[in-house]
Enzyme design. Structure first.
Site, PDB file in Angstrom:
ATOM      1  N   TYR A 212       0.913  -1.279   0.160  1.00  0.00           N
ATOM      2  CA  TYR A 212       0.135  -0.066  -0.074  1.00  0.00           C
ATOM      3  C   TYR A 212       0.767   1.039   0.078  1.00  0.00           C
ATOM      4  O   TYR A 212       0.284   2.280   0.003  1.00  0.00           O
ATOM      5  CB  TYR A 212      -1.076   0.093   1.098  1.00  0.00           C
ATOM      6  CG  TYR A 212      -0.349  -0.102   2.364  1.00  0.00           C
ATOM      7  CD1 TYR A 212       0.390   0.688   3.174  1.00  0.00           C
ATOM      8  CD2 TYR A 212      -0.419  -1.398   3.093  1.00  0.00           C
ATOM      9  CE1 TYR A 212       1.073   0.595   4.355  1.00  0.00           C
ATOM     10  CE2 TYR A 212       0.258  -1.814   4.367  1.00  0.00           C
ATOM     11  CZ  TYR A 212       1.015  -0.722   4.828  1.00  0.00           C
ATOM     12  OH  TYR A 212       1.573  -1.202   6.197  1.00  0.00           O
ATOM     13  N   LYS A 213       2.292   1.086   0.143  1.00  0.00           N
ATOM     14  CA  LYS A 213       3.046   2.418  -0.015  1.00  0.00           C
ATOM     15  C   LYS A 213       3.298   2.547  -1.364  1.00  0.00           C
ATOM     16  O   LYS A 213       2.545   2.965  -2.150  1.00  0.00           O
ATOM     17  CB  LYS A 213       4.012   2.053   1.015  1.00  0.00           C
ATOM     18  CG  LYS A 213       3.930   2.072   2.428  1.00  0.00           C
ATOM     19  CD  LYS A 213       4.949   1.883   3.413  1.00  0.00           C
ATOM     20  CE  LYS A 213       4.312   1.751   4.857  1.00  0.00           C
ATOM     21  NZ  LYS A 213       5.020   0.937   5.544  1.00  0.00           N
ATOM     22  N   ARG A 358       7.936  14.518   7.192  1.00  0.00           N
ATOM     23  CA  ARG A 358       8.575  13.477   5.909  1.00  0.00           C
ATOM     24  C   ARG A 358       7.811  13.818   4.752  1.00  0.00           C
ATOM     25  O   ARG A 358       6.584  13.951   4.527  1.00  0.00           O
ATOM     26  CB  ARG A 358       8.186  12.044   6.629  1.00  0.00           C
ATOM     27  CG  ARG A 358       8.804  11.033   5.721  1.00  0.00           C
ATOM     28  CD  ARG A 358       8.424   9.997   6.778  1.00  0.00           C
ATOM     29  NE  ARG A 358       7.174   9.428   6.588  1.00  0.00           N
ATOM     30  CZ  ARG A 358       6.809   8.266   7.027  1.00  0.00           C
ATOM     31  NH1 ARG A 358       7.482   7.104   7.184  1.00  0.00           N
ATOM     32  NH2 ARG A 358       5.150   7.749   6.618  1.00  0.00           N
TER      33      ARG A 358
HETATM   34  C1  PLP Z   1       4.414   0.268   7.175  1.00  0.00           C
HETATM   35  C2  PLP Z   1       5.373  -0.502   7.702  1.00  0.00           C
HETATM   36  C3  PLP Z   1       4.841  -1.464   8.493  1.00  0.00           C
HETATM   37  C4  PLP Z   1       3.400  -1.577   8.649  1.00  0.00           C
HETATM   38  O1  PLP Z   1       2.969  -2.887   9.078  1.00  0.00           O
HETATM   39  P1  PLP Z   1       1.244  -3.207   8.660  1.00  0.00           P
HETATM   40  O2  PLP Z   1       1.157  -4.697   9.416  1.00  0.00           O
HETATM   41  O3  PLP Z   1       1.037  -3.402   7.228  1.00  0.00           O
HETATM   42  O4  PLP Z   1       0.650  -2.396   9.226  1.00  0.00           O
HETATM   43  C5  PLP Z   1       5.564  -2.432   9.198  1.00  0.00           C
HETATM   44  N1  PLP Z   1       6.865  -2.483   9.045  1.00  0.00           N
HETATM   45  C6  PLP Z   1       7.466  -1.377   8.510  1.00  0.00           C
HETATM   46  C7  PLP Z   1       8.976  -1.221   8.166  1.00  0.00           C
HETATM   47  C8  PLP Z   1       6.659  -0.425   7.709  1.00  0.00           C
HETATM   48  O5  PLP Z   1       7.212   0.589   7.058  1.00  0.00           O
END
Ligand code: PLP
Length: 399
Positions: A212-213, A358
């Protein structure tokens, strides 16, 4: 690369400069139709969709088919990535599998203070479950190489520091870790779709990431997990759900892991979200990650230099000569209010406690004009102290 044509593949609201694709990517235009298609399949095919839904093999085959498409962007061979569940879950799974491969007497999971907290929390939770002397050792990012000692069983790192943007030398650290008998787990949350990643070349044992990023698959989109091909059939999957079983529909009473990456599947795939992921991955077809990387660095440098000249009170969180991911972070004690003031002007970045502003630079939909306008807005806010209004100080749940 035709950057304008790429930008046209995204829905972006008028008047918004979106510098937060590193947190939640914008919606690719193909997503609604893809989701409509799957909704149609659900209504028409009902349970038959598992066998007969789109993609040839039916919905059941999607996690690994889409895993292969993600694999192209992270240097993973076909058949070594599958998706589903959330990243926190995948961190736990990969780490638990890695621990199982650890050499005798080693009881340390090594990570760094630049890691995203959920990765550290999941490690803590796993250690508490194991109850046999495991410890999590967290060192400063620049001290990781020297901390690869014979006590360390697993090195678990996120390639890009979510706060400062600092980029680890994955290949170099992986080589040192492997030479020291350490199993490696890489979190690519801020790398997949952001810069070139070569998992196979680095010799990484495990990798995980979210979609989702930078991959733009939408809020709550599934995570992915990679296992080095030659380890797959020996790996203990840890989350031994029925869809990772060798024969899920035999309904055996005992667990027997499936072949290859299939054993890292856990439960029922999130088909609607996989449909969004598939449409999001269509955008990446034909995209050269090296070109994305080059342009992201150009845009980041343009922003960082503009801010340094025009906003002297905003300190860079990372010196420009240190390797970075696809983001620029700045520090200011009033960072939260400044980000809110920017958002009120349509420039969306985010804030990370205690003092980080950021900004993500994703060339798929950001160009020089947006960078320059964002600098203008930021300079105006700083010059006029426009952030110092009560509404910009009120904290929301998600920053
Ligand atoms: C965005 C992010 C997460 C998010 O974890 P979810 O289980 O999808 O909420 C975890 N680890 C890192 C390094 C992230 O950047």
């Amino acid at each position: 690369m035709d950057w304008q044509a790429l930008r046209d593949r995204f829905v972006l609201p008028d008047g918004v400069i979106y510098l937060d694709g590193n947190s939640l990517g914008p919606m690719p235009k193909g997503v609604p139709a893809a989701m409509e298609r799957v909704l149609g399949e659900w209504s028409e095919l009902l349970i038959r969709g598992w066998n007969a839904g789109a993609g040839g093999e039916g919905w059941m085959g999607w996690p690994t088919r889409l895993g292969d498409r993600i694999g192209r962007l992270i240097g993973a061979a076909p058949g070594s990535v599958t998706c589903g569940d959330t990243l926190s879950i995948r961190v736990y799974q990969a780490l638990a599998s890695a621990i199982h491969m650890a050499g005798d007497g080693r009881r340390v999971i090594l990570s760094d203070s630049g890691n995203f907290p959920t990765d550290l929390y999941m490690a803590e939770g796993l250690i508490a479950t194991l109850r046999d002397g495991w410890i999590l050792r967290v060192v400063a990012p620049e001290d990781v190489a020297d901390a690869l000692t014979e006590e360390v069983a697993v090195l678990m790192l996120t390639t890009v520091d979510y706060r400062t943007g600092r980029l680890h030398d994955m290949a170099g650290l992986d080589r040192r870790a492997t030479a020291a008998g350490i199993v490696t787990v890489w979190d690519l949350a801020h790398s997949a779709g952001a810069h070139e990643v070569d998992l196979a070349g680095a010799g990484a044992d495990f990798a995980v990431g979210c979609t989702y990023k930078y991959l733009n698959a939408g809020p709550g989109a599934p995570a992915f997990v990679y296992v080095r091909p030659d380890l797959q059939d020996a790996v203990r999957p840890a989350l031994s759900g029925w869809l990772g079983h060798d024969a899920p529909f035999a309904f055996d009473l005992d667990y027997r892991p499936g072949a290859g990456i299939e054993r890292m599947r856990v439960g029922t795939p999130p088909v609607l979200q996989l449909a969004a992921l598939e449409a999001a991955l269509d955008v990446w077809d034909g995209i050269d990650m090296a070109a994305v990387r080059t342009r992201s660095l150009v845009l980041s440098a343009r922003f960082a230099e503009g801010v340094a000249t025009r906003c002297p009170d905003l300190a860079p969180a990372l010196a420009m000569d240190i390797p970075r991911g696809s983001q620029v972070s700045l520090r200011h004690p009033e960072g939260y209010a400044i980000v809110q003031a920017l958002i009120a002007r349509g420039v969306i970045g985010d804030f990370r406690a205690p003092d980080i502003l950021r900004f993500g630079f994703t060339p798929l939909f950001i160009g020089e004009a947006e960078v320059d306008a964002a600098i203008d807005h930021l300079a105006a806010i700083m010059d006029q102290r426009a952030w110092d209004r009560p509404e910009f100080h009120a904290r929301q749940a998600v920053t």
